[in-house]
Design an enzyme around this catalytic site. Structure first.
Site, mmCIF file in Angstrom:
data_model
loop_
_atom_site.group_PDB
_atom_site.id
_atom_site.type_symbol
_atom_site.label_atom_id
_atom_site.label_comp_id
_atom_site.label_asym_id
_atom_site.label_seq_id
_atom_site.Cartn_x
_atom_site.Cartn_y
_atom_site.Cartn_z
ATOM 1 N N ARG A 92 42.614 40.807 41.170
ATOM 2 C CA ARG A 92 43.483 41.236 40.073
ATOM 3 C C ARG A 92 44.933 41.342 40.528
ATOM 4 O O ARG A 92 45.852 41.008 39.779
ATOM 5 C CB ARG A 92 42.978 42.569 39.509
ATOM 6 C CG ARG A 92 41.759 42.407 38.632
ATOM 7 C CD ARG A 92 41.135 43.712 38.198
ATOM 8 N NE ARG A 92 40.092 43.461 37.207
ATOM 9 C CZ ARG A 92 39.253 44.376 36.740
ATOM 10 N NH1 ARG A 92 39.327 45.625 37.184
ATOM 11 N NH2 ARG A 92 38.342 44.062 35.834
ATOM 12 N N TYR B 274 41.855 35.793 33.224
ATOM 13 C CA TYR B 274 41.195 35.911 34.521
ATOM 14 C C TYR B 274 40.909 37.351 34.927
ATOM 15 O O TYR B 274 41.701 38.259 34.662
ATOM 16 C CB TYR B 274 42.102 35.322 35.612
ATOM 17 C CG TYR B 274 41.862 33.870 35.953
ATOM 18 C CD1 TYR B 274 40.626 33.269 35.813
ATOM 19 C CD2 TYR B 274 42.899 33.103 36.470
ATOM 20 C CE1 TYR B 274 40.431 31.934 36.153
ATOM 21 C CE2 TYR B 274 42.716 31.769 36.822
ATOM 22 C CZ TYR B 274 41.478 31.193 36.649
ATOM 23 O OH TYR B 274 41.294 29.884 36.997
ATOM 24 N N GLU B 275 39.793 37.526 35.663
ATOM 25 C CA GLU B 275 39.461 38.761 36.383
ATOM 26 C C GLU B 275 39.516 40.004 35.505
ATOM 27 O O GLU B 275 40.030 41.048 35.893
ATOM 28 C CB GLU B 275 40.401 38.941 37.593
ATOM 29 C CG GLU B 275 40.509 37.748 38.495
ATOM 30 C CD GLU B 275 39.154 37.256 39.003
ATOM 31 O OE1 GLU B 275 38.179 38.026 38.954
ATOM 32 O OE2 GLU B 275 39.069 36.095 39.422
ATOM 33 N N GLY B 276 38.963 39.887 34.318
ATOM 34 C CA GLY B 276 39.054 40.966 33.346
ATOM 35 C C GLY B 276 40.279 40.747 32.492
ATOM 36 O O GLY B 276 41.408 40.770 32.991
ATOM 37 N N GLN C 72 42.122 45.347 31.285
ATOM 38 C CA GLN C 72 43.018 46.069 32.205
ATOM 39 C C GLN C 72 43.614 47.299 31.528
ATOM 40 O O GLN C 72 43.681 48.387 32.118
ATOM 41 C CB GLN C 72 44.156 45.149 32.676
ATOM 42 C CG GLN C 72 43.723 43.846 33.299
ATOM 43 C CD GLN C 72 42.777 44.023 34.450
ATOM 44 O OE1 GLN C 72 43.005 44.837 35.335
ATOM 45 N NE2 GLN C 72 41.698 43.258 34.442
#
Length: 579
Positions: free
Chosen positions: A301, A437-439, A444
């Site tokens: 992240r 991406y990545e959550g 977030q």
């Protein structure tokens, strides 16, 4: 277009925002002396510009291809990756026990910033490997570390993370990939992995000699949901006793996704265990896979947030070059009617300054976050908690900035920006994946208003805002924004329902990110005024002023949305909304 590394601004951020000189006073990071830091920043910038940047457009046009079961990249990628490994760029912050250089994470961030600005799609390869190293370092057994880390650290082998499945996107509790214990034979004590994963970045390729997949899967008696997920290391090639790759494991790339951008990054659909002979080894404890994977994901992240800096820098440089060359019309406010370069027109100047100010602000936030991570590594619990708060800000707002800057770059090009030949559109197409991406950025923001809002009984977040307020008394807009962020945080903790918090999470995340970035920019401006970075003396005060006077007030305007609550989101029924 050519790419020029933003070396001076990077060094300023590393010194002022990360506080690299303070880090170097510790025994662990003593090697990060000024000469070493400059050599790394300048060296990787030159390498990125010289070898990776020329492949950016080629990679976009030709892309990765799956041919007869083999994933192939355009000509030049293999040599560029080989040189990357030979020069040791993959090992900057990796543990010395496994061949790494043991330098601060801050400097590893700089390596990825430069490589990603040169070629974002290509840079996803080392970015995922860094995360795999982190996960194995923290959760792998000594045997797994000895087996896999040395060649992952060198970059000779690459790593991936395998989470998503066709039926399980952000809801990892829904995944179905299975892991069956092996009790007899040469693989006794290991597991047979079976299932399919999608969206696996650099899931297969020929640039590295082996690919080490970290795969989430379920044991036969695992609890339902996320509590029943374990993590396994699954190599493309089995590793022989002498540490070299052996026979191929039972896994394959089924297809490559056809994407909006990052075409040189093979995004794979991976199949494990078609012949029931895919062998994996457990990482960490059974049913604790998410803990291990989130170590990797938290690292990722931060590095995805770095992509916001990368694409914004690249788009800004291209827009500046075009705006300086494109002659069109006289400046409206000038008595001279001679046509001028479009950067002389007020609105184009506004867009260019906005791109530049946003880029430098995200870079300041990036290195401040990295510096807090490094202090956490040294045992500073308060810094570690602050880094936890900063990660969603960097990932979400940083990637939003990347998309905005790339979009503004197209706007500055005008009609030519919408034409693929100029390359301006590639930056926007490449940038658009980063907020997913990545959550996703919504995830977030949700993390910020749930777990991070109450971290250390709220003090991790409130203490950050109090520090910003103390040091921003002479900047009224920034001081006010810090106070408004604190007011929103109190409302969310004391009055808002969970739905209310989630409804206001995205604007609140932006407010917080802008407040921290603005604060860190004021530190840069003070340093430049005191004589640091003479090369930036003509530009830094102006970009910081632009950010404080124009972007900070915009963030303050988000308060109403942050505290509006969830009721209005459901004022229109689902049936009516769908028409």
């Amino acid at each position: 277009m050519t790419y020029s590394p933003a070396t001076a601004d990077q060094l300023l951020a590393i010194r002022v925002n990360a506080g690299i000189e303070e880090l170097a006073r510790s025994e662990r990071f003593a090697a990060a002396e000024p000469d070493m830091v400059e050599a790394i920043v300048e060296g990787v910038g030159q390498f990125a510009a010289g070898e990776w940047a020329p492949l950016n457009r080629i990679g976009d046009l030709e892309g990765a291809k799956l041919e007869n079961g083999v994933v192939r990249l355009p000509e030049g990628f293999a040599a560029a990756y080989e040189h990357y490994v030979e020069q040791g760029w993959n090992s900057i912050a990796s543990p010395a026990d496994f061949g790494g250089q043991g330098l601060p994470f801050t400097l590893a961030c700089n390596v990825l910033e430069n490589l990603g600005t040169a070629n974002m799609a290509f840079n996803l390869l080392p970015m995922l490997s860094v995360g795999a190293i982190e996960a194995l370092e923290h959760h792998g057994s000594e045997a797994l570390q000895a087996k896999y880390l040395p060649l992952l650290v060198s970059g000779e082998w690459s790593g991936t993370m395998n989470l998503t499945e066709p039926q399980a996107g952000s809801d990892l509790g829904a995944l179905r990939t299975s892991a069956t214990p092996i009790t007899e034979g040469e693989h006794a004590g290991k597991f047979r992995i079976k299932g399919q994963k999608i969206y696996i970045t650099w899931g297969d390729h020929e640039l590295a000699k082996n690919i080490i997949h970290l795969v989430l899967a379920r044991l036969p008696d695992a609890p339902e949901g996320s509590r029943g997920i374990s993590l396994f290391v699954v190599p493309k090639y089995h590793v022989k006793d002498d540490g070299t790759p052996g026979a191929r494991n039972d896994l394959r790339c089924v297809s490559l996704e056809h994407k909006l951008g990052i075409n040189a990054s093979p995004t794979c659909v991976m199949s494990y265990g078609d012949n029931d002979e895919c062998i994996g080894e457990l990482v960490g404890a059974e049913n604790r896979g998410l803990m291990a994977m989130f170590t990797m994901m938290n690292n990722a992240r931060i590095n995805v947030g770095t992509q916001g800096v990368q694409i914004a820098e690249r788009a800004t440089q291209q827009a500046q070059d075009y705006a300086a060359d494109r002659i069109q019309s006289a400046r409206a406010g000038s008595p001279d009617r001679t046509p001028v370069a479009i950067l002389e027109h007020p609105d184009v100047r506004r867009m260019l300054l906005r791109m530049k100010a946003l880029t430098e602000a995200v870079r300041a936030l990036l290195y401040y976050t990295a510096g807090q991570v490094d202090r956490g590594t040294l045992g500073n619990a308060d810094a570690a908690a602050r880094a936890e708060v900063l990660v969603p800000l960097l990932k979400a707002w940083g990637t939003d900035v990347g998309v905005e800057a790339a979009s503004l770059g197209i706007q500055i090009h005008g009609g030519m920006g919408f034409i693929e030949e100029t390359g301006a559109a590639q930056h926007w197409r490449d940038a658009r994946i980063a907020p997913i991406y990545e959550g996703t950025n919504g995830i977030q923001a949700a993390d910020l208003v749930t777990r991070k809002l109450g971290l250390d009984d709220g003090q991790a977040l409130i203490g950050l805002l109090e520090e910003i307020a103390r040091e921003s008394a002479d900047e009224p807009a920034l001081f006010a924004l810090a106070g408004e962020c604190a007011a929103v945080a109190r409302w969310m903790r004391e009055e808002a329902s969970l739905d209310d918090r989630l409804a206001g999470s995205v604007p609140f995340c932006t407010m917080m990110a802008v407040a921290v970035a603005g604060w860190q920019l004021t530190k840069q401006a003070s340093a430049v005024e005191a004589g640091a970075a003479p090369a930036l003396a003509a530009t830094k005060p102006g970009t910081v002023r632009f950010f404080l006077d124009r972007i900070v007030p915009e963030a303050s305007g988000l308060k109403a949305s942050a505290i509006a609550g969830a009721e209005s989101l459901y004022a229109v029924s689902t049936e009516a909304l769908l028409g």
